[in-house]
Design an enzyme around this catalytic site. Sequence first.
Site, PDB file in Angstrom:
ATOM      1  N   ASP A   1      -4.432 -34.056  -4.285  1.00  0.00           N
ATOM      2  CA  ASP A   1      -4.610 -33.653  -2.892  1.00  0.00           C
ATOM      3  C   ASP A   1      -3.693 -34.434  -1.953  1.00  0.00           C
ATOM      4  OD1 ASP A   1      -6.273 -35.888  -3.518  1.00  0.00           O
ATOM      5  OD2 ASP A   1      -7.421 -35.579  -1.675  1.00  0.00           O
ATOM      6  N   HIS A   2      -2.839 -35.271  -2.525  1.00  0.00           N
ATOM      7  CA  HIS A   2      -1.828 -35.993  -1.763  1.00  0.00           C
ATOM      8  C   HIS A   2      -0.410 -35.608  -2.196  1.00  0.00           C
ATOM      9  CE1 HIS A   2      -4.705 -39.087  -0.086  1.00  0.00           C
ATOM     10  NE2 HIS A   2      -5.423 -38.485  -1.013  1.00  0.00           N
TER      11      HIS A   2
ATOM     12  N   HIS B   1      -8.536 -38.621   5.042  1.00  0.00           N
ATOM     13  CA  HIS B   1      -9.717 -37.751   4.967  1.00  0.00           C
ATOM     14  C   HIS B   1     -10.611 -37.898   6.195  1.00  0.00           C
ATOM     15  CE1 HIS B   1      -9.243 -36.364   0.796  1.00  0.00           C
ATOM     16  NE2 HIS B   1      -8.813 -37.593   0.532  1.00  0.00           N
TER      17      HIS B   1
ATOM     18  N   ASP C   1      -6.015 -43.328   0.751  1.00  0.00           N
ATOM     19  CA  ASP C   1      -7.426 -43.396   0.393  1.00  0.00           C
ATOM     20  C   ASP C   1      -7.881 -44.832   0.137  1.00  0.00           C
ATOM     21  OD1 ASP C   1      -7.451 -40.661   0.571  1.00  0.00           O
ATOM     22  OD2 ASP C   1      -7.796 -40.289  -1.556  1.00  0.00           O
TER      23      ASP C   1
ATOM     24  N   HIS D   1      -2.819 -38.802  -6.598  1.00  0.00           N
ATOM     25  CA  HIS D   1      -3.843 -37.756  -6.655  1.00  0.00           C
ATOM     26  C   HIS D   1      -3.331 -36.425  -6.102  1.00  0.00           C
ATOM     27  CE1 HIS D   1      -7.497 -40.687  -7.090  1.00  0.00           C
ATOM     28  NE2 HIS D   1      -6.877 -40.460  -8.223  1.00  0.00           N
TER      29      HIS D   1
ATOM     30  N   HIS E   1      -8.388 -47.958  -5.319  1.00  0.00           N
ATOM     31  CA  HIS E   1      -8.684 -46.523  -5.460  1.00  0.00           C
ATOM     32  C   HIS E   1      -7.919 -45.975  -6.665  1.00  0.00           C
ATOM     33  CE1 HIS E   1      -9.561 -42.409  -4.301  1.00  0.00           C
ATOM     34  NE2 HIS E   1      -8.271 -42.129  -4.254  1.00  0.00           N
TER      35      HIS E   1
ATOM     36  N   HIS F   1      -0.251 -42.276  -3.119  1.00  0.00           N
ATOM     37  CA  HIS F   1      -0.697 -42.384  -4.511  1.00  0.00           C
ATOM     38  C   HIS F   1      -0.657 -41.007  -5.144  1.00  0.00           C
ATOM     39  CE1 HIS F   1      -4.384 -41.303  -2.401  1.00  0.00           C
ATOM     40  NE2 HIS F   1      -4.986 -41.035  -3.548  1.00  0.00           N
TER      41      HIS F   1
END
Length: 257
Positions: free
Chosen positions: A59-60, A167, A129, A57, A112, A55
Amino acid sequence: MVQVKAIKAFSDNYIWCLTTDNSNQAWVVDPGQAEPVLMYLAQHNLTLGGILITHHHYDHTDGVTALVDAYSGISVYGPANSPFKGVTHPLNDGQSISVLNTNFTILATPGHTLDHICYTNAELAFTGDTLFSAGCGRLFEGTSEQMWHSFNKLRALPASCKVYCTHEYTQANLAFAKAVEPRNPELLAYSKKIDELRSNNQISLPTSIGQELKINPFMRSDLPTMTELVPKEFILLTKNNEPWENFASLRMFKDNF
């Protein structure tokens, strides 16, 4: 046979690195940072063959541009409906891809985020996530009903399927799970095991679908008893005995836990 190793990023992210014994090529899942990936590849004499994104975001995805610059021409697989513009091979629900001679089926798992997908087969599931060990991702864009339907797709995978989420949230998730099911013996045993791993600075992953069906309150939302200990202010008022409504109540409780 594909092997999966963890590359640590940020404070609690894992970038999963896929390799095989008969190749020096590697693929990575959700590289939020490029530097740890480049260092890992150099240390293990590997070359990057491609990237899988679950996805959009940051941090990905924030490491994608630098990795593509370092390994020009590599493929970046990701959701077709993603706001992230670095995807070269857009994917939709039900499609199949081959990575290092291993096939993965794409599951659209909105909740999410609306663009979230998971890469799955009978042995491995990269769940980003969506599904965490003992937990699930916060609902930033989707609804509880969407997320429950997404969970049902994952619940249908084989019990032995290993789950690689992004995570290290397991201990915090287990604290919540024990508040929901304080007398679940499987949960209590698993929590003790994870505490021992983390006390030795070992990662808590992968988990498995079978394990999550025993200890993850969100995966167990179809059980009518799952909300017995949820405070009344978090119980969905339009209760029609639907599992997604239990899921919604649990998620609201977790958001305020």
